[in-house]
Design a protein around this motif. Structure first.
Motif, mmCIF file in Angstrom:
data_model
loop_
_atom_site.group_PDB
_atom_site.id
_atom_site.type_symbol
_atom_site.label_atom_id
_atom_site.label_comp_id
_atom_site.label_asym_id
_atom_site.label_seq_id
_atom_site.Cartn_x
_atom_site.Cartn_y
_atom_site.Cartn_z
ATOM 1 N N PHE A 1 -3.152 1.991 3.334
ATOM 2 C CA PHE A 1 -2.044 2.154 4.277
ATOM 3 C C PHE A 1 -2.567 2.397 5.692
ATOM 4 O O PHE A 1 -2.142 1.746 6.646
ATOM 5 C CB PHE A 1 -1.136 3.303 3.818
ATOM 6 C CG PHE A 1 0.098 3.455 4.653
ATOM 7 C CD1 PHE A 1 1.157 2.583 4.505
ATOM 8 C CD2 PHE A 1 0.196 4.467 5.593
ATOM 9 C CE1 PHE A 1 2.301 2.710 5.277
ATOM 10 C CE2 PHE A 1 1.322 4.607 6.372
ATOM 11 C CZ PHE A 1 2.382 3.724 6.220
ATOM 12 N N LEU A 2 -3.506 3.316 5.828
ATOM 13 C CA LEU A 2 -4.039 3.638 7.151
ATOM 14 C C LEU A 2 -4.842 2.476 7.744
ATOM 15 O O LEU A 2 -4.781 2.230 8.956
ATOM 16 C CB LEU A 2 -4.886 4.903 7.080
ATOM 17 C CG LEU A 2 -4.102 6.183 6.755
ATOM 18 C CD1 LEU A 2 -5.049 7.353 6.550
ATOM 19 C CD2 LEU A 2 -3.076 6.480 7.832
ATOM 20 N N SER B 1 0.831 -1.208 0.000
ATOM 21 C CA SER B 1 0.000 0.000 0.000
ATOM 22 C C SER B 1 0.865 1.258 0.000
ATOM 23 O O SER B 1 0.513 2.250 -0.635
ATOM 24 C CB SER B 1 -0.962 -0.001 1.179
ATOM 25 O OG SER B 1 -0.264 0.021 2.395
ATOM 26 N N LEU B 2 2.007 1.210 0.679
ATOM 27 C CA LEU B 2 2.934 2.349 0.637
ATOM 28 C C LEU B 2 3.491 2.525 -0.775
ATOM 29 O O LEU B 2 3.601 3.649 -1.276
ATOM 30 C CB LEU B 2 4.052 2.151 1.651
ATOM 31 C CG LEU B 2 5.048 3.294 1.782
ATOM 32 C CD1 LEU B 2 4.339 4.563 2.251
ATOM 33 C CD2 LEU B 2 6.162 2.917 2.741
ATOM 34 N N TRP C 1 1.415 9.144 -5.919
ATOM 35 C CA TRP C 1 1.895 10.491 -5.596
ATOM 36 C C TRP C 1 2.676 11.082 -6.775
ATOM 37 O O TRP C 1 2.648 12.286 -7.009
ATOM 38 C CB TRP C 1 2.777 10.426 -4.354
ATOM 39 C CG TRP C 1 3.207 11.763 -3.854
ATOM 40 C CD1 TRP C 1 4.345 12.445 -4.190
ATOM 41 C CD2 TRP C 1 2.512 12.591 -2.930
ATOM 42 N NE1 TRP C 1 4.395 13.632 -3.528
ATOM 43 C CE2 TRP C 1 3.272 13.758 -2.739
ATOM 44 C CE3 TRP C 1 1.314 12.461 -2.248
ATOM 45 C CZ2 TRP C 1 2.890 14.783 -1.905
ATOM 46 C CZ3 TRP C 1 0.925 13.482 -1.410
ATOM 47 C CH2 TRP C 1 1.703 14.617 -1.243
ATOM 48 N N PHE D 1 0.807 4.100 -2.856
ATOM 49 C CA PHE D 1 0.690 5.512 -2.503
ATOM 50 C C PHE D 1 1.806 6.328 -3.148
ATOM 51 O O PHE D 1 1.558 7.409 -3.695
ATOM 52 C CB PHE D 1 0.715 5.667 -0.973
ATOM 53 C CG PHE D 1 0.510 7.077 -0.516
ATOM 54 C CD1 PHE D 1 -0.770 7.609 -0.459
ATOM 55 C CD2 PHE D 1 1.578 7.873 -0.155
ATOM 56 C CE1 PHE D 1 -0.977 8.906 -0.046
ATOM 57 C CE2 PHE D 1 1.390 9.172 0.254
ATOM 58 C CZ PHE D 1 0.108 9.691 0.318
ATOM 59 N N GLY E 1 -4.502 4.289 -2.047
ATOM 60 C CA GLY E 1 -3.252 3.968 -1.362
ATOM 61 C C GLY E 1 -3.259 4.447 0.082
ATOM 62 O O GLY E 1 -2.810 3.735 0.987
ATOM 63 N N ALA E 2 -3.786 5.657 0.312
ATOM 64 C CA ALA E 2 -3.855 6.191 1.673
ATOM 65 C C ALA E 2 -4.816 5.378 2.536
ATOM 66 O O ALA E 2 -4.502 5.058 3.692
ATOM 67 C CB ALA E 2 -4.294 7.658 1.633
ATOM 68 N N VAL E 3 -5.969 5.025 1.994
ATOM 69 C CA VAL E 3 -6.940 4.226 2.756
ATOM 70 C C VAL E 3 -6.357 2.855 3.096
ATOM 71 O O VAL E 3 -6.475 2.382 4.237
ATOM 72 C CB VAL E 3 -8.267 4.082 1.976
ATOM 73 C CG1 VAL E 3 -9.161 3.032 2.594
ATOM 74 C CG2 VAL E 3 -8.982 5.422 1.906
ATOM 75 N N LEU F 1 -4.239 7.721 -5.327
ATOM 76 C CA LEU F 1 -3.678 8.312 -4.120
ATOM 77 C C LEU F 1 -4.609 8.079 -2.929
ATOM 78 O O LEU F 1 -4.173 7.703 -1.841
ATOM 79 C CB LEU F 1 -3.447 9.806 -4.337
ATOM 80 C CG LEU F 1 -2.655 10.547 -3.282
ATOM 81 C CD1 LEU F 1 -1.233 10.008 -3.208
ATOM 82 C CD2 LEU F 1 -2.624 12.028 -3.599
ATOM 83 N N PHE F 2 -5.890 8.262 -3.143
ATOM 84 C CA PHE F 2 -6.883 8.033 -2.096
ATOM 85 C C PHE F 2 -6.896 6.565 -1.669
ATOM 86 O O PHE F 2 -6.883 6.244 -0.476
ATOM 87 C CB PHE F 2 -8.266 8.470 -2.595
ATOM 88 C CG PHE F 2 -9.390 8.127 -1.666
ATOM 89 C CD1 PHE F 2 -9.554 8.813 -0.474
ATOM 90 C CD2 PHE F 2 -10.268 7.109 -1.973
ATOM 91 C CE1 PHE F 2 -10.586 8.486 0.392
ATOM 92 C CE2 PHE F 2 -11.300 6.778 -1.118
ATOM 93 C CZ PHE F 2 -11.456 7.473 0.068
#
Length: 153
Positions: A52-53, A22-23, A30, A26, A48-50, A45-46
């Motif tokens: 990762f978090l 996932s990183l 990016w 992201f 990947g962030a979801v 980007l969204f």
């Protein structure tokens, strides 16, 4: 009453692998053009962030359970259970597709990905895979050109 959850071999290793993946998604997203919320890099980007978090939250929540596990024992059980040879090979194909999409552009990269996927998953021989891959790209082009009104150049 707390429910006992059966743990699968390699669960912690898989979580760390998904965190790294996932990183990677992201970071690749990016680097895509991001001029507005409707640009091509906004959705990856969204996502990947979801991803990762979410995985960070799971790792944090399960940190006490994972702390009692031995890495060596878990890694020995992970490979046959979570990463058989075909899964690892397809992950490599997907990562290559992501990395080669920009230099080879959409059409060539996607065609090679489709044909390679058919061959790897034994869905077709070389000639049949090439024909089906070309047909799928025509269908994709028609969908995006005439239904979604997006130009894939």
């Amino acid at each position: 009453m707390e429910e006992k959850i059966e743990r699968k071999p390699g669960e912690r290793f898989l979580m760390w692998f998904l965190l790294a993946l996932s990183l990677f998604i992201f970071i690749v997203a990016w680097r895509m053009p991001l001029n507005s919320f409707s640009s091509s890099g906004a959705f990856p980007l969204f996502i990947g962030a979801v991803m990762f978090l979410s995985i960070l939250r799971i790792l944090w929540k399960e940190r006490k359970v994972f702390a009692s596990w031995e890495w060596k024992e878990e890694l020995s059980q992970t490979k046959p259970f979570a990463f058989p040879r075909q899964v690892v090979a397809y992950i490599v194909v997907l990562v290559l597709y992501i990395l080669l999409l920009n230099p080879l552009h959409f059409w060539v990269g996607s065609y090679l990905f489709l044909v390679g996927s058919f061959l790897l998953l034994k869905g077709a021989n070389l000639l049949r895979g090439m024909i089906i891959g070309a047909g799928m790209l025509v269908v994709i082009w028609l969908l995006f050109q005439y239904i979604f009104r997006i130009v894939l150049w």
